[in-house]
Design a protein around this motif. Structure first.
Motif, PDB file in Angstrom:
ATOM      1  N   THR A 110      40.769  63.470  40.262  1.00 14.77           N
ATOM      2  CA  THR A 110      39.422  63.069  39.850  1.00 14.77           C
ATOM      3  C   THR A 110      38.893  63.827  38.640  1.00 14.77           C
ATOM      4  O   THR A 110      37.707  63.758  38.335  1.00 14.77           O
ATOM      5  CB  THR A 110      38.444  63.267  41.026  1.00 14.77           C
ATOM      6  OG1 THR A 110      38.468  64.644  41.425  1.00 14.77           O
ATOM      7  CG2 THR A 110      38.833  62.395  42.201  1.00 14.77           C
ATOM      8  N   THR A 111      39.768  64.513  37.937  1.00 18.33           N
ATOM      9  CA  THR A 111      39.312  65.309  36.796  1.00 18.33           C
ATOM     10  C   THR A 111      38.716  64.438  35.694  1.00 18.33           C
ATOM     11  O   THR A 111      37.915  64.921  34.885  1.00 18.33           O
ATOM     12  CB  THR A 111      40.483  66.115  36.215  1.00 18.33           C
ATOM     13  OG1 THR A 111      41.589  65.223  35.964  1.00 18.33           O
ATOM     14  CG2 THR A 111      40.927  67.189  37.205  1.00 18.33           C
ATOM     15  N   LEU A 113      36.837  61.669  36.201  1.00 20.27           N
ATOM     16  CA  LEU A 113      35.632  60.966  36.622  1.00 20.27           C
ATOM     17  C   LEU A 113      34.398  61.533  35.929  1.00 20.27           C
ATOM     18  O   LEU A 113      34.307  62.724  35.651  1.00 20.27           O
ATOM     19  CB  LEU A 113      35.440  61.065  38.134  1.00 20.27           C
ATOM     20  CG  LEU A 113      36.454  60.352  39.033  1.00 20.27           C
ATOM     21  CD1 LEU A 113      36.040  60.492  40.496  1.00 20.27           C
ATOM     22  CD2 LEU A 113      36.578  58.883  38.666  1.00 20.27           C
ATOM     23  N   GLU A 117      29.748  59.874  38.864  1.00 20.67           N
ATOM     24  CA  GLU A 117      30.696  59.322  39.832  1.00 20.67           C
ATOM     25  C   GLU A 117      31.126  60.387  40.833  1.00 20.67           C
ATOM     26  O   GLU A 117      31.219  60.123  42.042  1.00 20.67           O
ATOM     27  CB  GLU A 117      31.915  58.747  39.097  1.00 20.67           C
ATOM     28  CG  GLU A 117      31.609  57.519  38.268  1.00 20.67           C
ATOM     29  CD  GLU A 117      32.792  57.080  37.433  1.00 20.67           C
ATOM     30  OE1 GLU A 117      32.977  55.862  37.256  1.00 20.67           O
ATOM     31  OE2 GLU A 117      33.525  57.952  36.922  1.00 20.67           O
ATOM     32  N   GLN A 118      31.388  61.581  40.339  1.00 18.58           N
ATOM     33  CA  GLN A 118      31.755  62.685  41.225  1.00 18.58           C
ATOM     34  C   GLN A 118      30.660  62.941  42.252  1.00 18.58           C
ATOM     35  O   GLN A 118      30.917  63.119  43.445  1.00 18.58           O
ATOM     36  CB  GLN A 118      31.997  63.961  40.409  1.00 18.58           C
ATOM     37  CG  GLN A 118      33.282  63.977  39.604  1.00 18.58           C
ATOM     38  CD  GLN A 118      34.452  64.505  40.427  1.00 18.58           C
ATOM     39  OE1 GLN A 118      34.391  64.585  41.644  1.00 18.58           O
ATOM     40  NE2 GLN A 118      35.532  64.841  39.746  1.00 18.58           N
ATOM     41  N   SER A 119      29.421  62.940  41.778  1.00 19.91           N
ATOM     42  CA  SER A 119      28.301  63.211  42.661  1.00 19.91           C
ATOM     43  C   SER A 119      28.139  62.121  43.720  1.00 19.91           C
ATOM     44  O   SER A 119      27.925  62.417  44.904  1.00 19.91           O
ATOM     45  CB  SER A 119      27.015  63.338  41.837  1.00 19.91           C
ATOM     46  OG  SER A 119      25.887  63.524  42.665  1.00 19.91           O
ATOM     47  N   SER A 123      32.277  64.608  45.253  1.00 21.08           N
ATOM     48  CA  SER A 123      33.234  65.483  44.554  1.00 21.08           C
ATOM     49  C   SER A 123      34.599  65.551  45.239  1.00 21.08           C
ATOM     50  O   SER A 123      35.081  66.630  45.612  1.00 21.08           O
ATOM     51  CB  SER A 123      32.649  66.895  44.419  1.00 21.08           C
ATOM     52  OG  SER A 123      31.439  66.874  43.692  1.00 21.08           O
ATOM     53  N   HIS A 125      38.816  65.299  45.587  1.00 28.07           N
ATOM     54  CA  HIS A 125      39.922  65.770  44.759  1.00 28.07           C
ATOM     55  C   HIS A 125      40.841  64.626  44.328  1.00 28.07           C
ATOM     56  O   HIS A 125      41.542  64.728  43.317  1.00 28.07           O
ATOM     57  CB  HIS A 125      40.738  66.821  45.506  1.00 28.07           C
ATOM     58  CG  HIS A 125      39.953  68.058  45.842  1.00 28.07           C
ATOM     59  ND1 HIS A 125      39.482  68.924  44.877  1.00 28.07           N
ATOM     60  CD2 HIS A 125      39.550  68.565  47.034  1.00 28.07           C
ATOM     61  CE1 HIS A 125      38.829  69.912  45.453  1.00 28.07           C
ATOM     62  NE2 HIS A 125      38.847  69.723  46.762  1.00 28.07           N
TER      63      HIS A 125
END
Length: 228
Positions: A110-111, A113, A117-119, A123, A125
């Protein structure tokens, strides 16, 4: 016919659900490229992919707004963008046959994203990235882009990995344990005119998924109602 294949499958990879898409391309002499590995399968129909690739690039450029702050120019656009049920089911009301073509279906770190989107996904992996083209009577209507985090306490993401060319909406909304707790919408200006998009966070059995739907120019949302 051009047929390029990179085949490095591991035993047990669920590929049966890709056969229909592959057979269609072979029977119709459509150039394709198959990429297969332990993360998933990419089936890329070259002629189709070229027609929608400009729209795929728009997905990372959309500026999302909350519904309460958004101007809906017509009741029909409001209806489509705020549809609470399955969009696939809604589209079936406007065609004889709704088809799903898988453009991408694989696991990714997910680096890459966006922070939002992460939130929205907590978050994670690793996520399952699923991109599809939904067509009504063979006319492209909607690009669907879904992010499904892999969770230690749930095997739902692994079940969704085996979805293949089935509709995500059909799978999700057959469950009683699903809710849409985030809905954002957007107006997207393109060289072809204005397009509409929406992004939802769905929760199914405590499994979040972020679903983006971009309505292509021939989608029913743009068809003017008969006022007579």
């Amino acid at each position: 016919m051009i047929f390029e294949s990179l085949w490095s499958c591991y035993n047990g990879l669920p590929i049966d659900n890709k056969v229909d898409s592959l057979r269609h391309s072979l029977q119709n002499n459509i150039p394709i490229r198959i990429l297969c590995n332990h993360k998933g399968i990419h089936i890329k129909n070259s002629s189709m992919h070229q027609s929608v690739s400009p729209y795929l690039s728009l997905l990372n450029q959309i500026i999302w707004q909350e519904c309460e702050n958004f101007y809906f120019p017509t009741p029909k656009i409001r209806q489509w963008l705020q549809e609470q049920g399955s969009l696939s089911q809604l589209m079936r009301n406007y065609c004889q046959a709704l088809s799903v073509e898988v453009l991408r279906h694989d696991w990714q770190a997910t680096t890459w994203l966006a922070a939002q989107e992460q939130s929205l996904l907590g978050s994670p992996h690793r996520v399952l990235v699923r991109q599809v083209l939904l067509s009504g009577d063979e006319t492209p209507w909607v690009i669907g882009h879904t992010l499904i985090p892999q969770l230690d306490h749930s095997d739902l993401s692994n079940r969704l990995f085996q979805l293949g060319s089935s509709s995500l909406g059909d799978f999700v909304f057959q469950s009683d344990d699903v809710q849409r707790d985030v809905l954002q919408v957007a107006k997207v200006n393109t060289e072809d005119g204005v397009l509409w998009a929406r992004r939802s966070r769905l929760q199914m059995a405590y499994q979040p998924m972020l679903v983006t739907e971009l309505f292509l120019p021939d989608a029913p949302v743009y068809v003017k109602e008969n006022t007579q």
